[in-house]
Enzyme design. Structure first.
Site, PDB file in Angstrom:
ATOM      1  N   GLY C 202       0.799  -1.218   0.000  1.00  0.00           N
ATOM      2  CA  GLY C 202       0.000   0.000   0.000  1.00  0.00           C
ATOM      3  C   GLY C 202       0.834   1.271   0.000  1.00  0.00           C
ATOM      4  N   LEU C 228      -4.250  -5.626  -4.735  1.00  0.00           N
ATOM      5  CA  LEU C 228      -3.168  -4.636  -4.781  1.00  0.00           C
ATOM      6  C   LEU C 228      -1.893  -5.148  -4.111  1.00  0.00           C
ATOM      7  CD1 LEU C 228      -2.588  -1.666  -5.627  1.00  0.00           C
ATOM      8  CD2 LEU C 228      -3.123  -1.047  -3.261  1.00  0.00           C
ATOM      9  N   ASP C 229      -0.781  -5.088  -4.832  1.00  0.00           N
ATOM     10  CA  ASP C 229       0.540  -5.481  -4.314  1.00  0.00           C
ATOM     11  C   ASP C 229       0.609  -6.958  -3.925  1.00  0.00           C
ATOM     12  OD1 ASP C 229       1.333  -2.852  -4.658  1.00  0.00           O
ATOM     13  OD2 ASP C 229       0.846  -2.291  -2.598  1.00  0.00           O
ATOM     14  N   GLU C 230      -0.309  -7.763  -4.440  1.00  0.00           N
ATOM     15  CA  GLU C 230      -0.302  -9.185  -4.090  1.00  0.00           C
ATOM     16  C   GLU C 230      -0.072 -10.093  -5.280  1.00  0.00           C
ATOM     17  OE1 GLU C 230      -3.301 -10.467  -1.408  1.00  0.00           O
ATOM     18  OE2 GLU C 230      -2.620  -9.005   0.094  1.00  0.00           O
TER      19      GLU C 230
END
Lengths: 289, 289, 289, 289
Positions: C202, C228-230
């Protein structure tokens, strides 16, 4: 002085009371001490200090500061330099064929990461002129004539003198400089060597690294001295390689090490973080002021 | 063969169809291919393979496997070795004064990390005997007489032969071995040198690293050859140091590099992950089977 | 096919004989196998292969190769892609305010390190237009209207479609893309996140790293997914920091990690070295052919 | 005081003249300043110092030194601790099943690398008793009863109090300590967590690292606080892993990171190199005196 930031580099024999006396000097003159970093070499009985001060409220002129600090230095036997942050250093970058270090330095300077002006690019080839044009930096192509290398060196020196250059960065400049040239610029020439020195001094380090079958390759930024690749080391980096790495692969992996190592060395020099003692470079870490 | 795991190491001239033919051989014999790793050296036209197979359902005897694979090898011009995982290698560790690598290897073997038996510790000093007692390993103190080093070497060889040693690990053994000794154990002696080779070959690397002012120090595990510190490199490691590092500090930082680098080299040797070609070591990474 | 180099990426259930059968296929068709890399995930019983072949003397057309390989794949249950080296991928780079990754990618592409064409730079700001001009790449400033982000996304998609973009590189593009957008380009969007994921997912990772007092910071290149970001991690890097590092220092140190990590991820994608399985990226190392 | 070496750790509000006044104090008392390290946190206006002095010729008693320094501290608003090198700290090591960190600490202590005495090993299992016997350290097996964990904690505290323990090292002790326990030993419990915090806080970090597909794994040594895995970070380390790494491989690679990171943290604590400020640890580098 108003709103001036100053870095003082000091070396002398170790002796009792140094830090108290030196910091006392700046405190009494009204400076604010932003950071004070020391190094003691017990074996050689040497003392080194980098002191970073700000002069918001200081009545002293530059000349007075320097003469008063000189008086203290006489007593303590100190070698010193006083560096004013507002005096932006003038840099010349010397290159030959490879572009990665040149790009990197120009980009960092342009983005505000390096506190200097890049006055010129000097090359023994015309190949990288387009990069100089992208960044709007003058490019001087001074070809080397094998039968008389000193002629070109003379032209280089003339340029450096004319533009009052403070720092020469050899960003993969593949010519050996003469002793005369090097002696003219002590601790003012930073070279990047494409190996982990003292391994693979001299020519073709990547080819020799391949042949030796090393499992890590490296790069070394150092001040140029008359002994080739033997000057004081400022920074080194390495990366892991494997049996799959060909000489070509090593060059590519090495290029990324070279650019990072050279950029750090140049930055630290420009920020007056380095003191040279004999053939060793004391590099004070960047303080998080 | 029942529940046998086998590692085959192969080198030959590169040629079309190798991987298809070799994997085809094992497939047809009923082996299950756990991993198959290759390396092609285009410049030298050489091919290398490590193939790891399991033989749950294989009718073949060891002798039959070897004679049939030899038949294929004749056709393809392959040099090979077949290694059975159940044949645990016998290791001798040679030491002098420093204990860190010895502790490390003994602990790893004891905890099941190294697929070998440590049959003995041989030293030219009596100093580390207590460590051998902690781990319950025989300790042989064979002093070196300066006027006749060959006498002690003869005693060492007699021990190695008597116990049928497969691998000799020089865990900071500070004596130079004779050519005769080294030639008796090709690719069966692993040495740890306390520098980042080829930098600081020979004696006192940490002292010389200090004097040179390097910013990283390292260690190198390699097979011993008659050229001192010039054998095939198996693994190298480095750590960052600074101007604050004294020779004593470098030794301490280096000790941690040495132990990790040596442990990896020994493990990879025991797991048959290494093929030597000329003076370079192809080290196949550990496959996550 | 003439002088064609081809990379085939394969995944299927693990089963006996795969490597023999697949390499046999290419061998029989007359291909020269330049490298063949495998990965077996025993826990999940999955098999992965990257096979790189050259077709100097192959009579087969592209269509025939693909239909014949499909026939084999039906038997073995293989998911595959065949990638022709001569089909240069078309790349769009998306940026916001920070320039370091953009410079880096453009320079590498210009110097021949990345096998692609950079078709355009897309930004929600006009700030970096001058860099696009230095490198002669079209720059599209598509501002985001907070009340209707989908409008701008629609314009972005229109551009990507018009220019037939293969790969979208988010080189510090600081907008969250919609699910629709991301689902349109599976494994075709590479993002650089400025932390060592899964740490500091994040916003504001450097600020949070400062506050947490970490001793190393990092960056992560991954395929964008709707979480997100995964998405699957392609590459990560770290650098050491200290208590002296301020948030500003962390940003600067991090910038050098980001550029290296992103450049590697993009290069490996362009060279077809990556297979995604569930949320994990198998990244075959560059073979030294 | 005779031949005493003393480390003074200082924190206070930043203010002009601190370094001059504090070093002046020790200089005037006749101490020799071996090293003086500072850190200024500008954002929070905080000042930190570690000053290492020797007292060869100092007339002052310990009590006098402390009362006189307290007088200065009152004026400057300093929080301080004075640590005498001859006061060897007493350490208890707590373990559960895994042995690598325990071996490592015991070996380093035995070889003179850690300036402390290891008074005891406490475990909730009997498994590692043999290691304690190898090193001749008392082993206390205090089993945890799930229904009443406080009973065992009470026994642990009784032991720690009885032997006057200064530092508790949780060398992979897999029990969560109560708030009461932790509050009793502020900045006196060092824990090693087997991940790169704040990634993978809590249980099973290697399994979760495998599932997330990270390309680097790490370990973190920190002071234990009541918030699990959220205490001030002393040191972190990482190693590269690949898609070939299984959870089992990650554990093995991680074990080597854990032992190095924990050993450094313990060493630095014992050498009084650490000052904690809020939740951040200022770790002064080892000076090469």
């Amino acid at each position: 002085m108003k709103n001036q930031k100053i870095t003082v580099l000091i070396q002398c024999e170790d002796q009792k009371g140094l830090v108290a006396k030196i910091t006392g000097f700046f405190f009494k003159q009204g400076f604010n001490i932003l950071s004070c970093q020391q190094h003691v070499n017990k074996a050689e009985n040497k003392y080194f200090m980098r002191i970073h001060v700000s002069a918001e409220e200081v009545a002293l002129s530059k000349a007075d500061l320097e003469s008063q600090f000189e008086a203290l230095s006489q007593v303590l036997g100190i070698n010193w330099s006083i560096n004013y942050e507002s005096d932006k250093k003038k840099v010349a970058i010397m290159v030959s064929h490879t572009s990665h270090c040149l790009y990197d330095l120009l980009e960092r300077q342009r983005e505000g990461d390096l506190n200097c002006s890049v006055e010129m690019i000097i090359s023994n080839h015309d190949k990288l002129r387009n990069i100089s044009e992208m960044f709007g930096i003058p490019y001087f192509h001074l070809a080397v004539v094998k039968t008389d290398k000193s002629k070109q060196e003379g032209e280089v020196v003339a340029l450096l003198e004319k533009y009052d250059i403070d720092l020469i960065v050899m960003a993969r400049y593949m010519q050996i400089l003469s002793e005369d040239f090097i002696n003219k610029y002590p601790q003012r020439i930073i070279n990047i060597h494409h190996s982990f020195l003292p391994a693979f001094q001299g020519a073709n380090p990547y080819q020799r690294a391949y042949e030796r079958g090393v499992k890590l390759i490296g790069a070394t930024a150092h001040y140029a001295t008359v002994d080739l690749d033997e000057g004081p080391i400022i920074e080194q980096g390495v990366e892991r390689v494997t049996h799959e790495s060909t000489t070509k692969t090593l060059k590519r992996i090495g290029a990324d090490i070279e650019r990072l190592v050279l950029a750090k060395a140049v930055k630290w020099h420009l920020q007056n973080q380095i003191i040279v003692s004999d053939n060793r470079a004391i590099v004070f870490p960047e303080a998080g002021e």
